[in-house]
Design an enzyme around this catalytic site. Sequence first.
Site, PDB file in Angstrom:
ATOM      1  N   CYS A  84      49.730  29.891  23.993  1.00  9.74           N
ATOM      2  CA  CYS A  84      48.598  28.957  24.051  1.00  9.74           C
ATOM      3  C   CYS A  84      48.357  28.522  25.503  1.00  9.74           C
ATOM      4  O   CYS A  84      47.935  29.320  26.319  1.00  9.74           O
ATOM      5  CB  CYS A  84      48.845  27.775  23.112  1.00  9.74           C
ATOM      6  SG  CYS A  84      47.333  26.869  22.681  1.00  9.74           S
ATOM      7  N   HIS A 172      50.088  30.425  17.821  1.00  9.12           N
ATOM      8  CA  HIS A 172      51.454  29.882  17.849  1.00  9.12           C
ATOM      9  C   HIS A 172      52.380  30.686  16.932  1.00  9.12           C
ATOM     10  O   HIS A 172      52.480  30.404  15.737  1.00  9.12           O
ATOM     11  CB  HIS A 172      51.440  28.408  17.435  1.00  9.12           C
ATOM     12  CG  HIS A 172      50.817  27.517  18.453  1.00  9.12           C
ATOM     13  ND1 HIS A 172      51.543  26.955  19.487  1.00  9.12           N
ATOM     14  CD2 HIS A 172      49.531  27.105  18.624  1.00  9.12           C
ATOM     15  CE1 HIS A 172      50.733  26.232  20.244  1.00  9.12           C
ATOM     16  NE2 HIS A 172      49.511  26.304  19.746  1.00  9.12           N
ATOM     17  N   GLU A 174      55.463  30.519  16.776  1.00  7.30           N
ATOM     18  CA  GLU A 174      56.639  29.727  16.396  1.00  7.30           C
ATOM     19  C   GLU A 174      56.453  28.964  15.087  1.00  7.30           C
ATOM     20  O   GLU A 174      57.441  28.522  14.482  1.00  7.30           O
ATOM     21  CB  GLU A 174      57.005  28.744  17.526  1.00  7.30           C
ATOM     22  CG  GLU A 174      56.017  27.622  17.759  1.00  7.30           C
ATOM     23  CD  GLU A 174      54.883  27.964  18.722  1.00  7.30           C
ATOM     24  OE1 GLU A 174      54.325  27.042  19.330  1.00  7.30           O
ATOM     25  OE2 GLU A 174      54.549  29.167  18.847  1.00  7.30           O
TER      26      GLU A 174
END
Length: 516
Positions: A84, A172, A174
């Site tokens: 990001c 993202h 994660e």
Amino acid sequence: MTDIHNHKILILDFGSQYTQLIARRVREVDVFCEIFPHDVAADFIKNYQAKGIILSGGPESVYDSDVKAPEIVFELGVPVLGICYGMQTMVMQHGGEVKGADQSEFGKAIINILNSTNNIFSNMEHEQLVWMSHSDKVTQTGEHFEIIASSTNAPVAAVAHKNKPFFGVQFHPETTHTENGKQIIENFVVNICGCDTLWNIENIIENDIKEIKQKVGTDKVILGLSGGVDSSVVAAILHQAIGDQLTCIFVDTGLLRLNEDDQVMQVFAEHMDINVIRINAKNRFLDALRGICDPEQKRKIIGKLFVDIFDEEAAKIENAKWLAQGTIYSDVIESAGNNQSKAHVIKSHHNVGGLPKEMKLKLLEPLRELFKDEVRKLGLGLGLPYNMLYRHPFPGPGLGVRILGEIKKEYVETLQKADAIFTEELYKHNLYHDVSQAFGVFLPVKSVGVVGDQRRYEYVIALRAVVSIDFMTATWANLPYDFLSLVSNRIVNEVKQVSRVVYDVTGKPPGTIEWE
């Protein structure tokens, strides 16, 4: 012995709410990593000797902020992954362009992978469900980067450097919402950075035991044992490492869950044969709390008295040189976040009220590199019971903040019984692990009830159950009505001091999880 820190990833934090998730995902593929501020000294980054670097997301806008990745990151010759904001600043620092998006993108999106050869998308399908959370976007990649994935709202969804192992993603990986996020992290960490997967529970136990033995030698160690997850795992690992050199002090405040005091002694003193000194301080706590109604005052009294009693008992142990604490990695990160300087030396997080000056003990923190989920897995590896390790969170002041207003012995006993019934039924109906936290609250108001032909005027118990990922926000748990009815009937019939049971349907916000 395996050097579990030999292959490691450095994560530079730009202020994303997801940064700790990045670290947890890296560790899930059995590779060690640490988080440091984005403005950490260049020499530190150079000397850290990471196999790869991850640049986190962040709340800033690249084009109106001077928050950039240190140039040393791109000079070391190690792979870099920008996530990001991390991608945006990396591209911009290499001659690309970032602008505010016409429309912010928050939520799930489909990206199309344009190139998956020897990069972060290796062995993945061309369409991927990902999680976006951004207001800016890369509009020009510059001469050094090429686009390797795109989406409808983010034409530059992922990039790769044409000559160097630098990669960036606008989404993202994660978060669990990104369907194959773990695969992307693994591709970067293992395949691109070449990290060996050394960070596993067996290696951590072996490493911790050796480090503790080297550090402590023949010294004695004191640990405040609360029965909570962190101190329990510290007790188990220290006992394996140094045996009788460890003395645990268990301060029984009288504010624990039903029979929890005896359970702590049973697990540690009887089954594990650990030296535990049990201090029955129930009356001291009740006396200190008499007439106190303010929640904050109650917390302070409980905390101070706990430390005072611990200090009294610790001073009686001859030749003790070390104080062990259950500091975990999230505590360490939080402490570093409170430090406004660029220093990468993270200050100690004293979770038992700090080191008493006159004791002059050295601090021993065997869990300071581990996240909570890793601590639990470590506990299982050390033979601690599953139900002890995976219990719901319990506040430091115990039932002291689940009894509204003044704390009395009668109130504590009433709440313990009611709370135990609620927990027992959650386990019986396989609901306990479906909720993040569940407990009873004692309300010091009376309500009329009828049991048989008898009129009763007794106290009210509120049941609270929530579902949450991070406990920053929470929704009330939609437990089945039949289940709630069963629990209510049991409490009213079995706990004579209760005539009414209510269920709390307040989320967070506006409410907090605990009532006080």
